[in-house]
Design a protein around this motif. Structure first.
Motif, PDB file in Angstrom:
ATOM      1  N   LEU A 133       0.841  -1.195   0.000  1.00 53.20           N
ATOM      2  CA  LEU A 133       0.000   0.000   0.000  1.00 53.20           C
ATOM      3  C   LEU A 133       0.878   1.247   0.000  1.00 53.20           C
ATOM      4  CD1 LEU A 133      -0.977  -2.066   2.617  1.00 53.20           C
ATOM      5  CD2 LEU A 133      -3.064  -0.819   2.133  1.00 53.20           C
ATOM      6  N   TRP A 134       0.309   2.317  -0.485  1.00 55.33           N
ATOM      7  CA  TRP A 134       0.913   3.646  -0.344  1.00 55.33           C
ATOM      8  C   TRP A 134      -0.081   4.536   0.402  1.00 55.33           C
ATOM      9  CZ3 TRP A 134       5.805   5.181  -1.592  1.00 55.33           C
ATOM     10  CH2 TRP A 134       6.552   4.320  -2.417  1.00 55.33           C
ATOM     11  N   TYR A 135       0.474   5.275   1.369  1.00 51.15           N
ATOM     12  CA  TYR A 135      -0.307   6.248   2.119  1.00 51.15           C
ATOM     13  C   TYR A 135       0.326   7.622   1.893  1.00 51.15           C
ATOM     14  CZ  TYR A 135      -3.019   2.928   4.897  1.00 51.15           C
ATOM     15  OH  TYR A 135      -3.900   1.967   5.310  1.00 51.15           O
ATOM     16  N   LYS A 136      -0.526   8.612   1.984  1.00 49.79           N
ATOM     17  CA  LYS A 136      -0.099  10.005   1.813  1.00 49.79           C
ATOM     18  C   LYS A 136      -0.407  10.749   3.099  1.00 49.79           C
ATOM     19  CE  LYS A 136      -1.385  13.851  -1.237  1.00 49.79           C
ATOM     20  NZ  LYS A 136      -2.213  14.173  -2.428  1.00 49.79           N
ATOM     21  N   LYS A 137       0.512  11.606   3.523  1.00 52.16           N
ATOM     22  CA  LYS A 137       0.280  12.335   4.771  1.00 52.16           C
ATOM     23  C   LYS A 137       0.644  13.803   4.610  1.00 52.16           C
ATOM     24  CE  LYS A 137       1.215  12.328   9.718  1.00 52.16           C
ATOM     25  NZ  LYS A 137       1.348  13.792   9.795  1.00 52.16           N
ATOM     26  N   TYR A 138      -0.332  14.646   4.926  1.00 52.84           N
ATOM     27  CA  TYR A 138      -0.083  16.083   5.015  1.00 52.84           C
ATOM     28  C   TYR A 138       0.284  16.427   6.449  1.00 52.84           C
ATOM     29  CZ  TYR A 138      -2.428  16.615   0.473  1.00 52.84           C
ATOM     30  OH  TYR A 138      -2.780  16.534  -0.847  1.00 52.84           O
ATOM     31  N   PRO A 139       1.003  17.536   6.666  1.00 49.85           N
ATOM     32  CA  PRO A 139       1.329  17.946   8.035  1.00 49.85           C
ATOM     33  C   PRO A 139       0.078  18.118   8.885  1.00 49.85           C
ATOM     34  CG  PRO A 139       2.551  19.249   6.441  1.00 49.85           C
ATOM     35  CD  PRO A 139       1.571  18.440   5.654  1.00 49.85           C
TER      36      PRO A 139
ATOM     37  N   SER B 143       7.238   0.818  -6.814  1.00 51.41           N
ATOM     38  CA  SER B 143       7.370   2.254  -7.041  1.00 51.41           C
ATOM     39  C   SER B 143       5.989   2.858  -7.267  1.00 51.41           C
ATOM     40  CB  SER B 143       8.291   2.553  -8.218  1.00 51.41           C
ATOM     41  OG  SER B 143       7.794   1.971  -9.404  1.00 51.41           O
ATOM     42  N   LEU B 144       5.877   4.108  -6.879  1.00 48.67           N
ATOM     43  CA  LEU B 144       4.657   4.887  -7.083  1.00 48.67           C
ATOM     44  C   LEU B 144       4.974   5.983  -8.087  1.00 48.67           C
ATOM     45  CD1 LEU B 144       1.722   5.698  -6.239  1.00 48.67           C
ATOM     46  CD2 LEU B 144       2.785   7.187  -4.524  1.00 48.67           C
ATOM     47  N   HIS B 145       4.198   6.029  -9.170  1.00 44.61           N
ATOM     48  CA  HIS B 145       4.365   7.053 -10.182  1.00 44.61           C
ATOM     49  C   HIS B 145       3.191   8.015 -10.108  1.00 44.61           C
ATOM     50  CE1 HIS B 145       7.358   4.759 -12.945  1.00 44.61           C
ATOM     51  NE2 HIS B 145       7.446   4.328 -11.696  1.00 44.61           N
TER      52      HIS B 145
ATOM     53  N   LYS C 100      -0.152  -9.133  -8.924  1.00 36.49           N
ATOM     54  CA  LYS C 100      -0.164  -8.184 -10.042  1.00 36.49           C
ATOM     55  C   LYS C 100       1.185  -7.485 -10.134  1.00 36.49           C
ATOM     56  CE  LYS C 100      -5.086  -7.234  -9.991  1.00 36.49           C
ATOM     57  NZ  LYS C 100      -6.136  -6.201 -10.057  1.00 36.49           N
ATOM     58  N   ASP C 101       1.434  -6.856 -11.264  1.00 33.93           N
ATOM     59  CA  ASP C 101       2.652  -6.062 -11.362  1.00 33.93           C
ATOM     60  C   ASP C 101       2.365  -4.575 -11.579  1.00 33.93           C
ATOM     61  OD1 ASP C 101       3.408  -7.433 -14.674  1.00 33.93           O
ATOM     62  OD2 ASP C 101       1.840  -6.064 -13.997  1.00 33.93           O
ATOM     63  N   LYS C 102       1.098  -4.244 -11.715  1.00 32.00           N
ATOM     64  CA  LYS C 102       0.751  -2.837 -11.933  1.00 32.00           C
ATOM     65  C   LYS C 102      -0.674  -2.590 -11.478  1.00 32.00           C
ATOM     66  CE  LYS C 102       0.116   0.372 -15.834  1.00 32.00           C
ATOM     67  NZ  LYS C 102       0.232   0.502 -17.319  1.00 32.00           N
ATOM     68  N   ASN C 103      -0.889  -1.436 -10.869  1.00 27.41           N
ATOM     69  CA  ASN C 103      -2.240  -1.002 -10.540  1.00 27.41           C
ATOM     70  C   ASN C 103      -2.308   0.505 -10.746  1.00 27.41           C
ATOM     71  OD1 ASN C 103      -4.910  -1.106  -9.686  1.00 27.41           O
ATOM     72  ND2 ASN C 103      -4.370  -0.794  -7.547  1.00 27.41           N
ATOM     73  N   GLU C 104      -3.355   0.929 -11.430  1.00 29.91           N
ATOM     74  CA  GLU C 104      -3.464   2.329 -11.825  1.00 29.91           C
ATOM     75  C   GLU C 104      -4.746   2.932 -11.277  1.00 29.91           C
ATOM     76  OE1 GLU C 104      -2.853   2.537 -15.977  1.00 29.91           O
ATOM     77  OE2 GLU C 104      -3.033   4.701 -16.104  1.00 29.91           O
ATOM     78  N   ASP C 105      -4.649   4.169 -10.806  1.00 25.88           N
ATOM     79  CA  ASP C 105      -5.835   4.875 -10.327  1.00 25.88           C
ATOM     80  C   ASP C 105      -5.648   6.349 -10.638  1.00 25.88           C
ATOM     81  OD1 ASP C 105      -7.522   5.226  -7.072  1.00 25.88           O
ATOM     82  OD2 ASP C 105      -8.044   5.920  -9.076  1.00 25.88           O
ATOM     83  N   GLY C 106      -6.203   6.758 -11.760  1.00 22.00           N
ATOM     84  CA  GLY C 106      -6.060   8.162 -12.156  1.00 22.00           C
ATOM     85  C   GLY C 106      -4.609   8.517 -12.434  1.00 22.00           C
ATOM     86  N   ARG C 107      -4.116   9.518 -11.725  1.00 16.21           N
ATOM     87  CA  ARG C 107      -2.726   9.949 -11.933  1.00 16.21           C
ATOM     88  C   ARG C 107      -1.700   9.065 -11.224  1.00 16.21           C
ATOM     89  NH1 ARG C 107      -1.176  14.355  -9.695  1.00 16.21           N
ATOM     90  NH2 ARG C 107      -2.815  14.495  -8.113  1.00 16.21           N
ATOM     91  N   PHE C 108      -2.188   8.147 -10.438  1.00 14.73           N
ATOM     92  CA  PHE C 108      -1.304   7.321  -9.603  1.00 14.73           C
ATOM     93  C   PHE C 108      -1.216   5.891 -10.153  1.00 14.73           C
ATOM     94  CE2 PHE C 108      -0.973  10.490  -6.328  1.00 14.73           C
ATOM     95  CZ  PHE C 108      -2.167  11.190  -6.414  1.00 14.73           C
ATOM     96  N   THR C 109       0.020   5.416 -10.284  1.00 13.53           N
ATOM     97  CA  THR C 109       0.261   4.036 -10.701  1.00 13.53           C
ATOM     98  C   THR C 109       1.300   3.425  -9.782  1.00 13.53           C
ATOM     99  OG1 THR C 109      -0.183   4.613 -13.011  1.00 13.53           O
ATOM    100  CG2 THR C 109       0.928   2.523 -12.601  1.00 13.53           C
ATOM    101  N   VAL C 110       1.024   2.221  -9.320  1.00 17.44           N
ATOM    102  CA  VAL C 110       2.013   1.509  -8.526  1.00 17.44           C
ATOM    103  C   VAL C 110       2.499   0.312  -9.337  1.00 17.44           C
ATOM    104  CG1 VAL C 110       0.213   0.266  -7.254  1.00 17.44           C
ATOM    105  CG2 VAL C 110       2.509   0.378  -6.333  1.00 17.44           C
TER     106      VAL C 110
END
Lengths: 110, 115
Positions: A34-40, A74-76, A54-64
């Motif tokens: 998983l990838w998490y995002k954190k703002y201050p 990696s997160l793109h 799987k080797d790829k998962n895409e959601d809008g602008r985000f691809t892992v």
């Protein structure tokens, strides 16, 4: 010893370009990442995940991307936007727990 | 929407005080977690609970205890606060079992300063 490693503490990317955040892991038994995002001053929020089958998962602008043989993911983010400036945590499951990396601070430059 | 709330956003306590951090979730989740976040160290798991009255030690339980008397509430207790417990404390919850259990929902955090 760290099982989930994010070796880049920070990353600066020009707005509109691609941001690539990297993560390595050591435990081949991990089956979900998983990838998490954190703002201050806020709690982390779930961003995107990928199963080990799987080797790829895409959601809008985000691809892992997942490379199991290299134990690397990696997160793109394309294109990068100012609101993407945050700390990104890579994580992997261990039963009902998840193990987090130390995070990468992403700065999107205007 | 899942909501995880924490009793305080900012807290200042003195060394030796007993400190209670409260966390409540409204999604009937079985699993609840307490983490601390420190610069350069990421998120480290202190304690977690799979059910009422159950608790499991995480990676850094020393100096902490927890209480889960009701399903929706998970409390973190610092028996005798010390300056090295100054940190951001984050509570999270998730449903039990399967892939859904991996996606944890976090509260906004409590910034604790021990002087």
């Amino acid at each position: 010893d760290q099982q989930v490693k994010q070796n880049s503490p920070s990353l600066s990317v020009q707005e509109g370009r691609i941001s690539i955040l990297n993560c390595d892991y050591t435990n081949s038994m991990f089956d979900y990442f998983l990838w998490y995002k954190k703002y201050p001053a806020e709690g982390p929020t779930f961003l995107i995940s990928i199963s080990s089958i799987k080797d790829k998962n895409e959601d809008g602008r985000f691809t892992v991307f997942l490379n199991k043989s290299a134990k690397h993911l990696s997160l793109h983010i394309v294109p990068s936007q100012p609101g993407d400036s945050a700390v990104y945590f890579c994580a992997a499951n261990e039963y009902d727990k998840i193990i987090f990396g130390k995070g990468t601070r992403l700065h999107i430059l205007p | 929407d899942v909501k995880v709330t924490q009793s305080s956003r900012y807290l200042v306590k003195r060394t030796g005080e007993k400190v209670f951090l409260e966390c409540v979730q409204d999604m009937d989740h079985e699993n609840m977690f307490w983490y601390r976040q420190d610069p350069g160290l990421g998120l480290r798991l202190i304690y977690f609970s799979y059910d009422v009255k159950m608790k499991e030690k995480g990676d850094i339980p020393e100096g902490y205890s927890v209480s889960r008397e009701k399903k929706e509430r998970f409390s973190l207790i610092l028996e005798s606060a010390s300056t090295n417990q100054t940190s951001m404390y984050l509570c999270a919850s998730s449903p039990r079992g399967g892939r859904a259990s991996y996606e944890q929902y976090f509260g906004p955090g409590t910034r604790l300063t021990v002087t």
